[in-house]
Write an enzyme that holds these catalytic residues in place. Structure first.
Site, PDB file in Angstrom:
ATOM      1  N   GLU A   1       7.627  29.934  61.061  1.00  0.00           N
ATOM      2  CA  GLU A   1       6.451  30.772  60.821  1.00  0.00           C
ATOM      3  C   GLU A   1       6.634  31.565  59.525  1.00  0.00           C
ATOM      4  OE1 GLU A   1       4.702  32.744  64.621  1.00  0.00           O
ATOM      5  OE2 GLU A   1       6.875  32.925  64.793  1.00  0.00           O
TER       6      GLU A   1
ATOM      7  N   HIS B   1       8.597  33.782  68.930  1.00  0.00           N
ATOM      8  CA  HIS B   1       7.365  33.873  68.143  1.00  0.00           C
ATOM      9  C   HIS B   1       7.309  35.240  67.468  1.00  0.00           C
ATOM     10  CE1 HIS B   1       3.057  34.257  67.321  1.00  0.00           C
ATOM     11  NE2 HIS B   1       2.986  32.943  67.369  1.00  0.00           N
TER      12      HIS B   1
ATOM     13  N   GLY C   1      -2.506  35.442  58.530  1.00  0.00           N
ATOM     14  CA  GLY C   1      -3.473  36.513  58.728  1.00  0.00           C
ATOM     15  C   GLY C   1      -4.587  36.487  57.695  1.00  0.00           C
TER      16      GLY C   1
END
Length: 278
Positions: A194, A115, A200
């Site tokens: 990702e 991650h 964000g």
């Protein structure tokens, strides 16, 4: 097979300590999440979709204890150490670290590795030692993946490019795949993509065409491994992601981003319902 993952990060921290946990007392948090989601997931065909929930280690035993008979929920851990215990070998001299053996013994069936938050942590530690070679991070992750698979765990291996890496995304993602999966039995691996550059507040989310392009690239480089969207599966993007043939599921984290932000089981079930269309 569709894969719907839940990364619970440190959503267990109570609000009074700066966290987002409003749903259950800390000692009951893991069991609460399992017990408040597994019945709602039973309506889905287990041969068509799997549900894996990645807990902080303190809550794994509680989560496992809450599993009902034939529960559709699989409990996973948030990473494993790059070394493992072995009969006749290291019995567990790994202070502060979680070997794959204890994850398995606690009842985990899966782990999430690579991650972007783990990558950043490893890169930061290496930078303190003067190492800036990105392949070094991938080599460490490769050790974790190999030991997890050898221990019988499935792996969600996350890859992704930062904003400064976008122009050479093929090189960056290609290295993460080739180094990270070197020598790995990939039949036990799903890739989570990702787009770090788009995650964000205030950032523009990755669009359908871009996600499709990356998913095709990953499948080509890996011989057709399943690819899930790791940038945050939400109600707002669930239908779009479900429409991408090359995407095989998603990674859910926060379910509420305004007001009393946090993870809420009923909202988690709504995301899944929206993605699966039923």
């Amino acid at each position: 097979m569709k894969h719907l993952y839940l990364n619970l990060k440190r959503f267990d921290v109570p609000v009074e300590y700066g966290g987002v946990n409003r749903i259950a007392p800390l000692k009951d948090w893991g069991s609460y999440i399992v017990s408040h989601t597994q019945d709602g997931l039973k309506k889905y065909d287990p041969s068509q979709v799997e549900f894996v929930q990645y807990f902080p280690e303190a809550h794994i035993l509680g989560a496992v204890s809450a599993l009902c008979e034939n529960s559709p929920v699989q409990v996973g851990c948030q990473g494993v150490y790059r070394m493992n215990t072995a009969v006749g070998g290291n019995f567990g001299a790994f202070t502060t670290n979680r070997p794959a053996s204890i994850a398995k013994a606690m009842g985990c069936t899966s782990t999430i590795i690579g991650h972007c938050e783990e990558r950043n942590d490893k890169a930061g530690i290496l930078a303190e030692a003067g190492v800036t070679d990105t392949a070094a991070v991938n080599r460490l992750l490769n050790q974790e993946i190999r030991l997890a698979v050898e221990q019988g765990l499935t792996v969600l291996y996350c890859i992704g490019e930062k904003s400064e890496e976008q122009e050479r995304w093929q090189e960056v993602l290609g290295e993460q795949l080739s180094v990270g999966l070197d020598g790995v039995d990939t039949s036990k691996v799903v890739i989570g993509y990702e787009p770090v550059w788009s995650i964000g507040p205030g950032k523009t989310p990755a669009g359908k065409d871009y996600i499709t392009k990356i998913a095709r690239f990953v499948k080509e480089r890996t011989g057709g491994l399943d690819v899930v969207y790791g940038g945050g599966l939400k109600v707002d993007n669930a239908e779009m992601l479900a429409s991408i043939e090359e995407i095989d599921g998603g990674l859910i984290a926060l379910t509420r981003f305004q007001g009393e932000i946090g993870f809420y089981p009923d909202e988690y079930l709504e995301i899944i319902k929206t993605y699966l269309g039923k």
